[in-house]
Design an enzyme around this catalytic site. Sequence first.
Site, PDB file in Angstrom:
ATOM      1  N   TYR A 184      15.808  -2.508   9.575  1.00 53.89           N
ATOM      2  CA  TYR A 184      16.338  -1.277  10.169  1.00 53.89           C
ATOM      3  C   TYR A 184      17.849  -1.366  10.357  1.00 53.89           C
ATOM      4  O   TYR A 184      18.373  -2.394  10.800  1.00 53.89           O
ATOM      5  CB  TYR A 184      15.717  -1.015  11.540  1.00 53.89           C
ATOM      6  CG  TYR A 184      14.225  -0.795  11.552  1.00 53.89           C
ATOM      7  CD1 TYR A 184      13.681   0.467  11.359  1.00 53.89           C
ATOM      8  CD2 TYR A 184      13.353  -1.860  11.783  1.00 53.89           C
ATOM      9  CE1 TYR A 184      12.317   0.671  11.385  1.00 53.89           C
ATOM     10  CE2 TYR A 184      11.987  -1.668  11.809  1.00 53.89           C
ATOM     11  CZ  TYR A 184      11.478  -0.406  11.611  1.00 53.89           C
ATOM     12  OH  TYR A 184      10.116  -0.217  11.639  1.00 53.89           O
TER      13      TYR A 184
ATOM     14  N   TYR B 188       0.838  -1.204   0.000  1.00 54.77           N
ATOM     15  CA  TYR B 188       0.000   0.000   0.000  1.00 54.77           C
ATOM     16  C   TYR B 188       0.868   1.247   0.000  1.00 54.77           C
ATOM     17  O   TYR B 188       2.028   1.230   0.401  1.00 54.77           O
ATOM     18  CB  TYR B 188      -0.966   0.007   1.186  1.00 54.77           C
ATOM     19  CG  TYR B 188      -0.337   0.229   2.547  1.00 54.77           C
ATOM     20  CD1 TYR B 188      -0.380   1.480   3.160  1.00 54.77           C
ATOM     21  CD2 TYR B 188       0.277  -0.819   3.226  1.00 54.77           C
ATOM     22  CE1 TYR B 188       0.191   1.677   4.406  1.00 54.77           C
ATOM     23  CE2 TYR B 188       0.840  -0.631   4.475  1.00 54.77           C
ATOM     24  CZ  TYR B 188       0.790   0.622   5.064  1.00 54.77           C
ATOM     25  OH  TYR B 188       1.357   0.816   6.300  1.00 54.77           O
TER      26      TYR B 188
ATOM     27  N   ARG C 116      18.107  -4.518  12.970  1.00 57.08           N
ATOM     28  CA  ARG C 116      16.907  -5.218  13.438  1.00 57.08           C
ATOM     29  C   ARG C 116      15.945  -5.368  12.268  1.00 57.08           C
ATOM     30  O   ARG C 116      15.823  -4.463  11.428  1.00 57.08           O
ATOM     31  CB  ARG C 116      16.231  -4.429  14.548  1.00 57.08           C
ATOM     32  CG  ARG C 116      14.978  -5.134  15.080  1.00 57.08           C
ATOM     33  CD  ARG C 116      14.014  -4.186  15.727  1.00 57.08           C
ATOM     34  NE  ARG C 116      12.819  -4.896  16.180  1.00 57.08           N
ATOM     35  CZ  ARG C 116      11.593  -4.398  16.104  1.00 57.08           C
ATOM     36  NH1 ARG C 116      11.393  -3.208  15.592  1.00 57.08           N
ATOM     37  NH2 ARG C 116      10.565  -5.092  16.543  1.00 57.08           N
TER      38      ARG C 116
ATOM     39  N   HIS D 222       1.794   4.138  17.671  1.00 62.52           N
ATOM     40  CA  HIS D 222       2.988   3.414  18.100  1.00 62.52           C
ATOM     41  C   HIS D 222       4.137   3.767  17.165  1.00 62.52           C
ATOM     42  O   HIS D 222       3.926   4.245  16.044  1.00 62.52           O
ATOM     43  CB  HIS D 222       2.752   1.900  18.147  1.00 62.52           C
ATOM     44  CG  HIS D 222       2.341   1.304  16.830  1.00 62.52           C
ATOM     45  ND1 HIS D 222       1.022   1.217  16.429  1.00 62.52           N
ATOM     46  CD2 HIS D 222       3.066   0.765  15.815  1.00 62.52           C
ATOM     47  CE1 HIS D 222       0.946   0.651  15.251  1.00 62.52           C
ATOM     48  NE2 HIS D 222       2.192   0.365  14.841  1.00 62.52           N
TER      49      HIS D 222
END
Length: 362
Positions: free
Chosen positions: A170, A114, A252, A241
């Site tokens: 990340y 998306y 990560r 969040h």
Amino acid sequence: MSASGFTDLREKLKAMTPHREEPRSAGEKRRRRPPSDAEEEDEEEATARKRERESEARKVKRGITQARVFTAEECARIEAEIDEVVARGERGLYREHTVDRAPLRNKYFFGEGYTYGPRLERRGPGQERLYSKGEVDEIPAWVHELVISRLVARGLIPEGFVDSAVINDYQPGGCIVSHVDPIHIFERPIVSVSFFSDSALCFGCKFQFRPIRVSEPVLCVPVRRGSVTVLSGYAADDITHCIRPQDIKERRAVIILRKTRPNAPRLDTTLLSPSITPPPERRHKLKAKRSHRKADPDAAHRPRVLEMDKEEQRLSHFSRQNRHEDTGSENSWRRVEAASLYKHSHHSHSDEPSRQVKMRRH
């Protein structure tokens, strides 16, 4: 007795400083100045805010389920597959909208992808749209076999629930700004599995930029390598969040598993803003630079360009492009005037060295 009439120096000092209080006896406490009305109001407001945040944190906790599912050996196997995804992306083996790159964070869409809205005519929350079917690659078989099947077996998600898998990769100092997963696109719950290193998921933060600053979270939840985090209810729908830069100290990756709504809106290509595509040789250089970029261990503590800045940069580029088009005619006659001046100078002063007149672009 001395001439001053004092036989004890302590009595003289006491007489010279009459403003001093008598020493308090043991156990006697200093009297506290009564607080003013303004101070009482400030204390009451601070107490009320604290209670409100604690109440909100309890609501968030009720919407979070965590479980340690994968062993270190299983994590290593999945992480090897993630590395292969990254390598395929670098080689350009995925469809156009499968890979989304940002500073210190690459995103890989599988099954369903998306758009966040920067390329749309209308922008902002609620404007996100699914790409048309087939615009992103299918969910890899290893995601089904190694990840989804394990979560189904543990009862964390029902069979056939997942039709969208996203891998966020990340680098140290990377982040994702405060957001709510689009409610009009994804059903609940939102499931994420963490790999490579431990991190934290924060709720209710506010980001400020240049330099980047993040407010104190309402709740900060540790997320361990090999653990699963499931968001529903208040935690998924009623509070944002994020991943803070300071919480990514090592590389990560997280695999986000979701189900799209049957009536989720899809992207209308007629509403797309024109995209800026660099020439092939420029794209090759950019790709090579990304593939050889090394992670900076100190990046988490310095300002950086973030995902939200991408739209700002794009708009800035369009603005500069429009200004260039508006001033095109003005620059044209300036160039003609400069050439004429140079020609006149060259023929009128043949004994002087020729000089080139440079016009500054405004």
